[in-house]
Design a protein around this motif. Structure first.
Motif, short mmCIF file in Angstrom:
data_model
loop_
_atom_site.label_atom_id
_atom_site.label_comp_id
_atom_site.label_asym_id
_atom_site.label_seq_id
_atom_site.Cartn_x
_atom_site.Cartn_y
_atom_site.Cartn_z
N LYS A 82 0.80 -1.22 0.00
CA LYS A 82 0.00 0.00 0.00
C LYS A 82 0.84 1.28 0.00
O LYS A 82 0.35 2.33 -0.41
N HIS A 83 2.08 1.17 0.45
CA HIS A 83 2.94 2.36 0.43
C HIS A 83 3.20 2.83 -1.00
O HIS A 83 3.50 4.02 -1.21
N GLN A 84 3.08 1.94 -1.97
CA GLN A 84 3.17 2.37 -3.38
C GLN A 84 2.15 3.47 -3.65
O GLN A 84 2.46 4.50 -4.27
N ILE A 85 0.93 3.24 -3.20
CA ILE A 85 -0.16 4.16 -3.45
C ILE A 85 0.05 5.47 -2.70
O ILE A 85 -0.10 6.57 -3.26
N ASP A 86 0.44 5.36 -1.43
CA ASP A 86 0.66 6.56 -0.61
C ASP A 86 1.79 7.41 -1.19
O ASP A 86 1.67 8.64 -1.29
N TYR A 87 2.89 6.76 -1.54
CA TYR A 87 4.06 7.50 -2.01
C TYR A 87 3.80 8.13 -3.38
O TYR A 87 4.25 9.26 -3.65
N ALA A 88 3.07 7.43 -4.24
CA ALA A 88 2.73 8.01 -5.55
C ALA A 88 1.89 9.27 -5.38
O ALA A 88 2.08 10.25 -6.11
N GLU A 89 0.99 9.25 -4.43
CA GLU A 89 0.20 10.47 -4.16
C GLU A 89 1.10 11.58 -3.64
O GLU A 89 0.98 12.75 -4.04
N GLN A 90 2.04 11.23 -2.75
CA GLN A 90 2.97 12.22 -2.21
C GLN A 90 3.79 12.88 -3.32
O GLN A 90 4.09 14.08 -3.25
N LEU A 91 4.15 12.12 -4.34
CA LEU A 91 4.95 12.66 -5.45
C LEU A 91 4.11 13.38 -6.49
O LEU A 91 4.62 13.80 -7.52
N GLY A 92 2.80 13.51 -6.23
CA GLY A 92 1.94 14.27 -7.12
C GLY A 92 1.53 13.54 -8.38
O GLY A 92 1.18 14.16 -9.38
N MET A 93 1.54 12.20 -8.34
CA MET A 93 1.21 11.42 -9.52
C MET A 93 -0.30 11.19 -9.68
O MET A 93 -0.74 10.66 -10.70
N GLY A 94 -1.07 11.55 -8.67
CA GLY A 94 -2.52 11.36 -8.71
C GLY A 94 -3.08 11.46 -7.31
O GLY A 94 -2.42 11.92 -6.38
N THR A 95 -4.32 11.00 -7.16
CA THR A 95 -5.00 11.08 -5.87
C THR A 95 -5.56 9.72 -5.46
O THR A 95 -6.04 8.95 -6.29
N LYS A 96 -5.47 9.44 -4.16
CA LYS A 96 -6.07 8.20 -3.63
C LYS A 96 -7.59 8.31 -3.57
O LYS A 96 -8.28 7.30 -3.46
N LYS A 97 -8.10 9.52 -3.61
CA LYS A 97 -9.53 9.74 -3.52
C LYS A 97 -10.15 9.46 -4.90
O LYS A 97 -9.80 10.10 -5.89
N TYR A 98 -11.05 8.52 -4.96
CA TYR A 98 -11.62 8.14 -6.24
C TYR A 98 -13.13 7.99 -6.15
O TYR A 98 -13.70 7.78 -5.07
N LYS A 99 -13.75 8.08 -7.30
CA LYS A 99 -15.18 7.81 -7.42
C LYS A 99 -15.34 6.59 -8.32
O LYS A 99 -15.02 6.65 -9.51
N LEU A 100 -15.80 5.49 -7.76
CA LEU A 100 -15.97 4.26 -8.54
C LEU A 100 -17.30 4.32 -9.28
O LEU A 100 -18.36 4.46 -8.66
N ILE A 101 -17.23 4.21 -10.59
CA ILE A 101 -18.42 4.32 -11.44
C ILE A 101 -18.68 2.96 -12.09
O ILE A 101 -17.90 2.53 -12.96
N ASP A 102 -19.71 2.28 -11.66
CA ASP A 102 -20.05 0.96 -12.18
C ASP A 102 -20.85 1.14 -13.46
O ASP A 102 -22.04 1.48 -13.44
N ILE A 103 -20.22 0.90 -14.60
CA ILE A 103 -20.90 1.16 -15.87
C ILE A 103 -21.95 0.09 -16.16
O ILE A 103 -22.83 0.30 -17.02
N ASP A 104 -21.91 -1.04 -15.46
CA ASP A 104 -22.92 -2.08 -15.66
C ASP A 104 -24.29 -1.63 -15.18
O ASP A 104 -25.31 -2.19 -15.59
#
Length: 364
Positions: free
Chosen positions: A340-362
């Motif tokens: 999980k630190h992959q996700i945290d560190y990527a956010e720290q480096l400004g590569m994206g956000t952990k906050k997401y909106k899951l959109i179920d297209i089905d």
């Protein structure tokens, strides 16, 4: 009047350039959109891709896949990606490995891909053209990353990623696909540097799985030991051992460093070329697709995710696996390593956000 006209024109220009940008417009309150379908099929791929297709730029498109190690049957099959390749007139891209095997050399790597069903699709082994050295901004471990030089020939890379376990990284998703998957063999070795497994001899029953899996012939049995002068740190022995006799080092700092190195190599890759991301959550083995004898999948198939935010799609995929596995960290549970630190560190480096909106297209 002239001043008012000028202000109106300035506002119009601002709105035009921001609304027509190829980058996703994330709603700060709702998070980055991550689209989901439970339809794990070529049709499902194309259906969910409709929601991000406008972010694909230019006419030179690469689709980053994993062809699967010789003997591996859990990689995402070629039939899943073929319609997308045809629709985008794209090229499948990969890089050669740092360890010995058929994926070490370009010619045999492509031959293996054909053997695994990736036929009638163009293939480009990115490091066959040399090394592309790119700066790593904001990192702790690297100032530059060594990536396959042919990356610079593409206008968009679609990361078509199998979301699964990994003996050293906890899990392998889009971040690992954009880092280890785009690096030259030397770059791969630099990420693995000092990430050597440890042995617990009292648990070893001399089954020989690790011997058969090790591409460097770095393991001896009776007593169990690893020759660190030969070991490449690939972690295949960890995934292959049924008794936990070969494990990640107890040094927690070293575990964290490896995850951070993955993120730092992914950063210049996705900054250099416009990117779109798939995470395909199927045949989720504790082992990487690099394993020739991977462990059995430990959860049922879930579905396909797509996004333009690499951090959001990793967070969403991990959450879905955790929900199905009914725990807080499925890969920690199954591999004794949290990624999980992959996700945290990527956010720290400004590569994206952990906050997401899951959109179920089905459900649309």
């Amino acid at each position: 009047m002239k001043k008012i006209t000028f202000i109106l024109l300035a506002i119009s220009a601002f709105l035009f350039f921001n609304c027509s940008s190829s980058k996703p417009q994330t709603d700060a309150d709702k998070g980055a959109p991550v689209y989901f379908t439970s339809d794990i099929s070529p049709e499902g791929v194309m259906k969910v891709f409709e929601y991000v297709k406008d972010y694909v730029q230019g006419d030179k498109i690469g689709i980053k896949v994993h062809f699967g190690e010789d003997g591996n049957e859990y990689f995402v099959p070629a039939t899943m990606v073929e319609p997308l390749v045809k629709a985008l007139n794209a090229t499948l891209v990969e890089t050669n490995t740092a360890y010995r095997g058929r994926r070490t050399q370009t010619e045999s790597h492509i031959e293996l891909a054909r053997d695994h069903g990736f036929t009638n699709m163009p293939i480009d082994i990115l490091d066959s053209g040399g090394t592309l050295e790119l700066p790593v901004t904001g990192g702790k471990h690297f100032k530059t990353a060594l990536l396959g030089k042919n990356l610079e020939n593409y206008s968009t890379i679609v990361y078509f990623t199998h979301f699964k376990g990994h003996g050293s990284a906890g899990f392998g998703g889009c971040i690992k696909n954009a880092s280890m998957g785009m690096a030259t063999p030397i770059g791969k070795r630099l990420m693995h540097k000092n990430d050597f497994p440890q042995c617990k001899q009292e648990l070893c029953n001399s089954c020989g799985n690790c011997l058969r899996e090790c591409p460097e012939d770095a393991i001896n049995l009776e007593p169990l030991e690893i020759n660190l002068n030969s070991c490449s740190g690939c972690g295949k022995c960890i995934s292959s051992c049924p008794r936990g006799a070969i494990v990640r080092p107890d040094n927690e700092d070293q575990k964290i460093f490896f995850l951070e190195k993955l993120v730092e190599y992914a950063k210049p890759a996705i900054e250099k070329v416009n990117s779109v991301y798939f995470n395909i959550i199927m045949t989720v083995s504790p082992s990487c697709d690099c394993a020739s004898k991977p462990k059995e999948p430990f959860i049922s198939d879930i579905g396909i995710l797509v996004s333009t935010d690499i951090v959001a799609i990793e967070a969403a995929a991990h959450d879905l696996v955790d929900q199905v596995h009914q725990c807080d960290d499925a890969f920690m549970n199954i591999n004794s390593v949290s990624g999980k630190h992959q996700i945290d560190y990527a956010e720290q480096l400004g590569m994206g956000t952990k906050k997401y909106k899951l959109i179920d297209i089905d459900k649309k």
